[in-house]
Motif scaffolding. Structure first.
Motif, PDB file in Angstrom:
ATOM      1  N   TYR A  52       0.845  -1.208   0.000  1.00  0.00           N
ATOM      2  CA  TYR A  52       0.000   0.000   0.000  1.00  0.00           C
ATOM      3  C   TYR A  52       0.877   1.252   0.000  1.00  0.00           C
ATOM      4  CZ  TYR A  52      -3.330   3.493   1.720  1.00  0.00           C
ATOM      5  OH  TYR A  52      -4.100   4.619   1.863  1.00  0.00           O
ATOM      6  N   TYR A  53       1.841   1.288   0.899  1.00  0.00           N
ATOM      7  CA  TYR A  53       2.646   2.508   1.005  1.00  0.00           C
ATOM      8  C   TYR A  53       3.532   2.711  -0.221  1.00  0.00           C
ATOM      9  CZ  TYR A  53       5.927   6.013   2.464  1.00  0.00           C
ATOM     10  OH  TYR A  53       6.675   7.143   2.496  1.00  0.00           O
TER      11      TYR A  53
ATOM     12  N   ARG B 214       1.961   4.647  -8.171  1.00  0.00           N
ATOM     13  CA  ARG B 214       2.521   3.646  -9.100  1.00  0.00           C
ATOM     14  C   ARG B 214       1.428   2.757  -9.686  1.00  0.00           C
ATOM     15  NH1 ARG B 214       8.162   1.815  -6.172  1.00  0.00           N
ATOM     16  NH2 ARG B 214       8.992   3.916  -6.012  1.00  0.00           N
ATOM     17  N   ILE B 215       0.288   2.733  -9.036  1.00  0.00           N
ATOM     18  CA  ILE B 215      -0.846   1.977  -9.585  1.00  0.00           C
ATOM     19  C   ILE B 215      -2.045   2.918  -9.656  1.00  0.00           C
ATOM     20  CG2 ILE B 215      -0.078  -0.302  -8.767  1.00  0.00           C
ATOM     21  CD1 ILE B 215      -1.911   0.002  -6.364  1.00  0.00           C
TER      22      ILE B 215
ATOM     23  N   HIS C  66      -5.375   1.188  -5.824  1.00  0.00           N
ATOM     24  CA  HIS C  66      -4.830   1.579  -4.526  1.00  0.00           C
ATOM     25  C   HIS C  66      -5.908   1.551  -3.442  1.00  0.00           C
ATOM     26  CE1 HIS C  66      -2.444   3.921  -1.609  1.00  0.00           C
ATOM     27  NE2 HIS C  66      -1.432   3.321  -2.230  1.00  0.00           N
ATOM     28  N   LEU C  67      -7.098   1.981  -3.847  1.00  0.00           N
ATOM     29  CA  LEU C  67      -8.223   1.958  -2.896  1.00  0.00           C
ATOM     30  C   LEU C  67      -8.545   0.509  -2.504  1.00  0.00           C
ATOM     31  CD1 LEU C  67     -10.430   3.444  -1.347  1.00  0.00           C
ATOM     32  CD2 LEU C  67     -11.811   3.450  -3.412  1.00  0.00           C
TER      33      LEU C  67
END
Lengths: 465, 361
Positions: A119-120, A125-126, A131-132
């Motif tokens: 996640y971090y 990057r995505i 990311h959510l």
């Protein structure tokens, strides 16, 4: 009694677990509540397409990742290390019953760690959608660790049907499982909100700061509105004898007897009330004036409330590790009569081996003290025997111990807060002899010292540990 | 909905017409609080005020059960502690509250001193504050005897013996307080009346003047803040901004007090025995430790003076600087300002060192 005793002078071994556990609770609660905070707040940013919230979450998640993954993992392992040393008999019972649950919890924990790292490091990057999803996955993993560990924690206070059936799922889904799960989730949301208030209060953009401070304060609303009802649900399911302890404590608060539980309860109530008022007068009514320093003080207040409530929950269980099953000194309740009849030193692998190494009565008494009393008492520190014994002579100590041996509550008023002494009459005299030396120690007694140390490897750990 | 709002409005209007709420609100909004690196000290006065309110409320509750008689004083407190529901709680709140209040007043006094809040036009604010500090110590001294346990009895005896050594009025004042040459029923009655009637009336009047002066002259600004350009000075509104933060600080202070009360409830020693020996190593409350320790260091005889008298006179001379400072440091001389600050630091350090020394000795 089947394992060596870990002697922690002055502080007492119980506090070693206590200190590590309280720190771990802060971090783990933040990890679970913070997971929900990240997921819901990122959802808000996505919905509003607000880059400023994304930016805030990016910096917040760095602080979050370091704190929860590194410190949380270290203290989590430390708890294992500490409980295995402090109460090996109790830990063995938990492991034997919940092997599968603990294995699952470990898997979820590893997955939780992996997710927070991804996640971090995947910010920008995505895609935002992906990311959510990661945030939601992290939230799920962290909540699952709670879902499992909560079963084991509540089992210790209310083992429920497990006492009769011995079936692990009966113990896991025990009477306080659901109220405790909901209460913990509510507290976790509140702690996440309080931590987030600290990071929000440092935002430079005033408009965003005001918005985020108000938003974070709302994370306290569930625990303040629903918390009292869930707490009532929890209390309704705890053992009646524990309730009696609370009421005795309330009645005798002024004179100090049996009142630690009651006083911790008061403190928990007072601190919780303060948080309610603080949240209203601070971030809600005056978000502009909610500075970093105030946020830190607020957080300290919240952590103090959590700490005192957890401490109280631990006290509720006393004098057991698993309620009505195994005492805090590792003696099984069902074995007490047998131990009193046959003698403590004729049972247990390690205790028996240690006792065979010496013929000195006081040295045997010290061994008995270590096995039966030292899980809660120290000689001259926390719950000091030095103070408790005062000027009593050996005969008076023996008389007192004889009362503590009774398993009938009518004859032993300490039964609700202390395990009965599981020893033969001769062993009681040995214990009395040793206890007398604590305040009259012209000849210091120490199992493991030269005086009583056998030539062979001594299976009792020394005071130096 | 509308009608209830209208009712609410009409009630406010009704009260406003009689109490002038609107004007009071305008005044509160007009009042400003300087924002600078030492702003935190502005909260001390508010905390002290809150603690005083707690003392009044808990004091009234204690009076319901307390009986100021030689035979009854100790047993009434014992009964309050052990038999009355939450009696121990309110007594602990009162006793701990008194100690915390005095500590906060010390912070308030010295923070005001170092911010030069004694300078013109705030002399009256300063003097009323100084007298209120002395009154707070008087509350502590008189209240300490009321439970009539052995430590309080002998601590009071020692305190009055020292007071009787003061020149001119010492002996008279000590006898007046004792109601004779020995501590007994007359002393207890007098201390009770002073504690619950005389000192509260004095406090009420002086506190009123003190607070009025604060409103008239506004918050004091430290020298470095005064020197700033007007554009660089930052202020916040007293109402609602500062007041809301004040409430948060009160809550925190209340929490600290609650933690003390619940974790360490105030104890009660054995009943006083005027014919018994004083407890070994008896010491006064922490706020009297500094003078107590100072007097212990003074030899029994210093020249023509008796040691205790000499020590007491020395302390009066040393502390009189606090009363004289508004006439000395008027803000017109940097040299005098520095000397005044130096004096304050030495006095404060002296109090801290002697208090710690007294506690450890």
């Amino acid at each position: 009694m089947n394992y060596p005793v870990w002697v922690v002078p002055y502080l007492g071994s119980g506090w070693i677990i206590g200190i590590i556990a309280i720190i771990h609770i802060y971090l783990s609660h933040f990890a679970v509540g913070g997971g929900a905070f990240l997921a819901i707040t990122e959802g808000l940013a996505y919905k509003r397409k607000d880059e400023r919230i994304y930016e805030y979450l990016r910096s917040h998640s760095r602080f979050f990742m370091i704190l929860t993954s590194v410190s949380g993992a270290v203290t989590g392992v430390a708890i294992w290390w500490a409980i295995s040393l402090v109460n090996p008999d109790g830990t063995a019972i938990l492991i034997q019953n919940f092997t599968l649950a603990w294995a699952l919890e470990y898997l979820f924990f590893v997955a939780e760690l992996a997710t927070i790292f991804v996640y971090y490091y995947s910010w920008d990057r995505i895609s935002k959608e992906a990311h959510l999803k990661l945030a939601k996955l992290y939230c799920f993993m962290s909540i699952m660790t709670l879902v499992i560990i909560n079963g084991i924690l509540t089992f210790m206070l209310t083992p429920g049907e497990w006492i009769h059936s011995g079936y692990w799922l009966h113990g896991f889904l025990n009477p306080t499982y659901f109220p405790s799960l909901i209460m913990r989730l509510l507290i976790m949301f509140a702690i996440a909100g309080m931590y987030a208030l600290v990071t929000s209060s440092k935002l430079q953009d005033e408009e965003l700061r005001v918005m985020m401070v108000k938003y974070c304060a709302k994370w306290l609303v569930p625990v303040l509105l629903i918390g009292p009802f869930v707490a009532w649900w929890f209390i309704a399911n705890i053992p009646q004898a524990t309730m009696a302890n609370i009421f005795t404590g309330i009645q005798s608060s002024g004179i100090g007897n049996f009142s630690v539980l009651a006083r911790t309860l008061y403190l928990s109530f007072i601190l919780s009330g303060t948080i309610l008022l603080f949240a209203y007068f601070g971030p809600y009514l005056n978000p502009r004036g909610f500075t970093f320093r105030i946020a830190i003080l607020f957080l300290i207040c919240g952590l103090a409330a959590t700490g005192s409530t957890e401490y109280m929950r631990e006290l509720l269980r006393k004098p057991y590790v698993v309620y009505n099953y195994v005492y805090c000194n590792g003696v099984l309740k069902s074995k007490v009569a047998e131990l009193q009849k046959d003698g403590f030193f004729n049972h247990g692998i390690w205790a028996k081996a240690c006792a065979a190494q010496t013929t000195d009565d006081a040295a045997k008494g010290e061994l008995m003290f270590r096995y039966q009393c030292m899980s809660c008492h120290t000689t001259d520190g926390y719950r000091s025997m030095k103070k408790l014994l005062g000027e009593r002579d050996e005969e008076a100590i023996y008389g007192f111990l004889s009362m503590l041996k009774e398993t009938d509550p009518e004859k032993n008023q300490y039964l609700g807060i202390m395990p009965p002494v599981a020893a033969q009459d001769g062993e009681l005299k040995q214990l009395a002899k040793y206890l007398y030396t604590i305040n009259h120690s012209s000849s210091a007694i120490n199992v493991g010292s030269e005086k009583s140390e056998p030539k062979a490897a001594v299976p009792v750990k020394s005071n130096a540990i | 909905m509308t009608s209830s709002t209208n009712k609410g409005c009409s009630l406010v209007e009704w009260l406003d017409a009689r109490l002038g709420l609107h004007d009071a609100l305008k005044f509160a909004q007009k009042k400003q609080v300087p924002v600078h690196k030492h702003s935190v000290w502005y909260y001390m006065g508010g905390i002290a005020l809150m603690l005083m309110a707690i003392q009044v409320a808990t004091g009234v509750l204690l009076m319901v059960y307390y009986q100021p008689g030689l035979e009854a004083a100790h047993s009434s407190i014992l009964r309050l502690n052990s038999s009355v529901d939450f009696g121990w709680f309110f007594r602990s709140l009162h006793s701990w509250g008194a100690n915390v209040l005095i500590a906060v007043l010390v912070f308030h006094l010295f923070s005001a001193y170092f911010m030069k809040a004694y300078r013109q036009p705030r002399e009256f604010t300063w003097y009323t504050g100084l007298i209120l500090m002395v009154i707070a110590l008087g509350f502590g001294f008189t209240g300490y005897l009321l439970p009539w346990d052995d430590v309080s009895f002998f601590a009071t005896k020692i305190g009055l013996d020292i007071a009787s050594k003061m020149p001119v009025l010492g002996e008279f004042a000590a006898n007046l307080l004792r109601g004779g040459h020995n501590i007994g029923q007359a002393t207890l009655s007098r201390f009770f009346v002073i504690h619950v009637a005389v000192l509260p009336i004095l406090t009420l009047g002086l506190l009123g003047i003190h607070l009025l002066m604060v409103q008239v002259h506004g918050m004091s600004e430290p020298a470095f803040f005064k020197k700033l350009d007007a554009a660089k000075k930052t202020y916040e509104k007293f109402f609602p901004n500062f007041l809301l933060k004040d409430v948060l600080v009160w809550l925190l202070a209340l929490n600290g007090l609650a933690a003390l009360v619940t974790l360490c409830p105030w104890g009660l020693g054995p009943e006083a025995d005027p014919f018994g020996a004083a407890p070994v190593g008896i010491k006064p409350e922490w706020y009297f430790l500094a003078p107590f320790q100072f007097l212990k260091l003074v030899p029994a005889q210093v020249g023509p003076f008796e040691g205790e008298l000499f020590g007491a006179l020395m302390m009066i001379v040393i502390c009189s600087g606090m009363a004289l400072v508004p006439f000395y440091d008027k803000g017109d001389s940097p040299e005098k300002a520095r000397i005044a600050t130096f004096y304050g630091i030495v006095l404060l350090l002296g109090i801290i060192v002697f208090t710690i020394w007294g506690a450890l000795s």
